[in-house]
Write a protein that holds these residues in place. Structure first.
Motif, short mmCIF file in Angstrom:
data_model
loop_
_atom_site.label_atom_id
_atom_site.label_comp_id
_atom_site.label_asym_id
_atom_site.label_seq_id
_atom_site.Cartn_x
_atom_site.Cartn_y
_atom_site.Cartn_z
N THR A 173 0.67 -1.21 -0.20
CA THR A 173 0.11 0.24 0.52
C THR A 173 0.73 1.53 0.36
O THR A 173 0.76 2.16 -0.84
N VAL A 233 2.33 1.38 -3.46
CA VAL A 233 1.36 2.36 -4.12
C VAL A 233 0.95 3.76 -4.11
O VAL A 233 1.13 4.19 -4.85
N GLU A 234 1.43 4.02 -2.70
CA GLU A 234 0.68 5.30 -2.42
C GLU A 234 1.85 6.32 -2.91
O GLU A 234 1.50 7.94 -3.07
N LYS A 237 -0.99 0.84 -9.13
CA LYS A 237 -2.65 0.14 -7.83
C LYS A 237 -2.75 -0.88 -9.01
O LYS A 237 -3.25 -1.54 -10.55
N ALA A 262 -6.63 -6.30 -5.98
CA ALA A 262 -6.24 -5.19 -5.25
C ALA A 262 -6.86 -5.09 -3.72
O ALA A 262 -7.14 -4.33 -2.86
N LEU A 286 -4.48 -4.91 -1.27
CA LEU A 286 -4.28 -2.84 -0.89
C LEU A 286 -5.50 -2.62 -0.05
O LEU A 286 -4.98 -1.95 1.06
#
Length: 115
Positions: free
Chosen positions: A92, A95-96, A102, A108, A111
């Protein structure tokens, strides 16, 4: 005045902070030896995260270890989080930061769990 048990708990917390979160070596401990042990623990965590999240290890290649160390330094693992949840939280974070895209659809779910 603190009890012996409370003092011991405080000393243990200092030691864990030194080993897992880059804290100062507690009194009576050799800082150099603690750094060696901290590196061993970070490498072990990194290998476990790569095992649990081979998709991230493959996507990041040689950058996986460096990015994991950066994550682990600012997000030390505690006993309250399981290894898989910690690896997902690392995903996560990646991705951020825009380090990995993503994941689509069903992929996902990790996530959402890691948030």
């Amino acid at each position: 005045m603190t009890s012996p048990r409370e003092r011991l708990a405080g000393q243990q917390a200092q030691l864990l902070k030194a080993l897992l979160a880059g804290g100062e070596a507690p009194a009576g401990f050799d800082a150099g030896r603690l750094e060696i042990e901290a590196n061993v623990l970070r490498n072990k965590q990194s290998r476990l995260a790569a095992y649990l999240r081979p998709d991230l290890a493959e996507t990041l290649g040689d950058r996986f270890g460096t990015l994991f160390r950066e994550y682990a330094a600012s997000h030390p693992k505690t006993d309250a989080i399981r290894a898989r949840a910690y690896a997902d939280a690392f995903g996560t974070w990646l991705v951020e930061r825009g380090e990995v895209p993503k994941p689509p659809g069903r992929l996902a779910r990790w996530l959402r769990r890691g948030s």
